[in-house]
Design an enzyme around this catalytic site. Sequence first.
Site, PDB file in Angstrom:
ATOM      1  N   THR A   1       0.851  -1.190   0.000  1.00  0.00           N
ATOM      2  CA  THR A   1       0.000   0.000   0.000  1.00  0.00           C
ATOM      3  C   THR A   1       0.889   1.242   0.000  1.00  0.00           C
ATOM      4  OG1 THR A   1      -1.698  -1.165   1.231  1.00  0.00           O
ATOM      5  CG2 THR A   1      -1.700   1.230   1.421  1.00  0.00           C
TER       6      THR A   1
ATOM      7  N   ASP B   1      -8.601  -1.273   4.915  1.00  0.00           N
ATOM      8  CA  ASP B   1      -8.622  -0.032   5.709  1.00  0.00           C
ATOM      9  C   ASP B   1      -8.446   1.228   4.862  1.00  0.00           C
ATOM     10  OD1 ASP B   1      -5.864  -1.168   5.373  1.00  0.00           O
ATOM     11  OD2 ASP B   1      -5.346   0.833   6.104  1.00  0.00           O
TER      12      ASP B   1
ATOM     13  N   THR C   1      -0.363   1.773   6.463  1.00  0.00           N
ATOM     14  CA  THR C   1      -0.095   0.632   5.592  1.00  0.00           C
ATOM     15  C   THR C   1       0.007  -0.608   6.471  1.00  0.00           C
ATOM     16  OG1 THR C   1       1.445  -0.358   4.015  1.00  0.00           O
ATOM     17  CG2 THR C   1       2.400   1.104   5.657  1.00  0.00           C
TER      18      THR C   1
ATOM     19  N   HIS D   1      -1.751  -4.586   7.611  1.00  0.00           N
ATOM     20  CA  HIS D   1      -2.880  -5.514   7.607  1.00  0.00           C
ATOM     21  C   HIS D   1      -4.184  -4.765   7.865  1.00  0.00           C
ATOM     22  CE1 HIS D   1      -5.331  -8.850   9.577  1.00  0.00           C
ATOM     23  NE2 HIS D   1      -5.191  -9.185   8.314  1.00  0.00           N
TER      24      HIS D   1
END
Length: 301
Positions: free
Chosen positions: A169, A200, A220, A222
Amino acid sequence: MKPAIIVHGGAWKIAEDTHADHIAGTRAAVAAGWALLKQGETALDAVEAAVSAMEDDPTFDAGIGSVLNRVGEIEMDAIIMDGETLALGAVAAVRGIINPVRLARLIVRDTDHSLLVAEGARRFAELKGMRLCAEAELTVPREVERFRALQQKKDYHLSEGFTPDPMDTVGAVAIDANGNVAAATSTGGVHYKLPGRVGDSPLVGAGAYADNLTGAASATGHGESIMRVVLSKTTTDALGQGMSAQEAADYAIKYMYDRVSGYGGIIVVDSQGEIAFAYNTPHMAVAWVDSSGEIQARIKG
Ligand code: GLY
């Protein structure tokens, strides 16, 4: 106010043979944003330019180079937020465009909505004259190989949490000469995700947050952990409680680990222009402009 910018290009176990690409990509992203800030342009323009540069770069899991979902498709998420007005634009599970962050910016500029998803987001892109692209234009051989390998791995669960696999990300936070802060984040999400899974990144307060009263943050890592602790807003709230940028970043990452055993990284700029980052993954790709105006790009680990 002296402008400042910091970007991230993911937090995970970044393979050694891709370090140079991550450094070059994050460096180019900071350069794109910094060029605008130096000309007196807004923090919002700077974070859009920085994130869009990383979406164009196949190194990262955003735009070109995004991971494939469980049926071999690319669905992308992005957000951009203006700390002056708290206006935000976000897209989720959007397909067939190269720059989701630019679409998110058009939502801020041209609608009174905040979040568009899937086919509706794509139709809005078309309406605004953005170029639609075939999936093949976003797809890189690295991700096709990874997808094929994961198809063979029958015991794979999305709930495994952090693995040494990619979390590329991308994101940027900045403050401009007028003291306005902004944040942006963009991602292809987690590899082999279920179709329709949204992480997210496009969720306000989780993937990014910006408020001139405190600062701006971009996350950035999980997604299912980050959203549980609203990581970006947790970071800017910590600034509001009087923590320094570094203390707030460290606090938020520790909080995520302590509460949900989550892994990831955060970048932050406070309302005084102090920048910082923190992570609890093996590596994090970051780049920023230092106090002498030089661009620094690193794989931290
Ligand atoms: N942090 C990106 C995602 O989980 O989708």
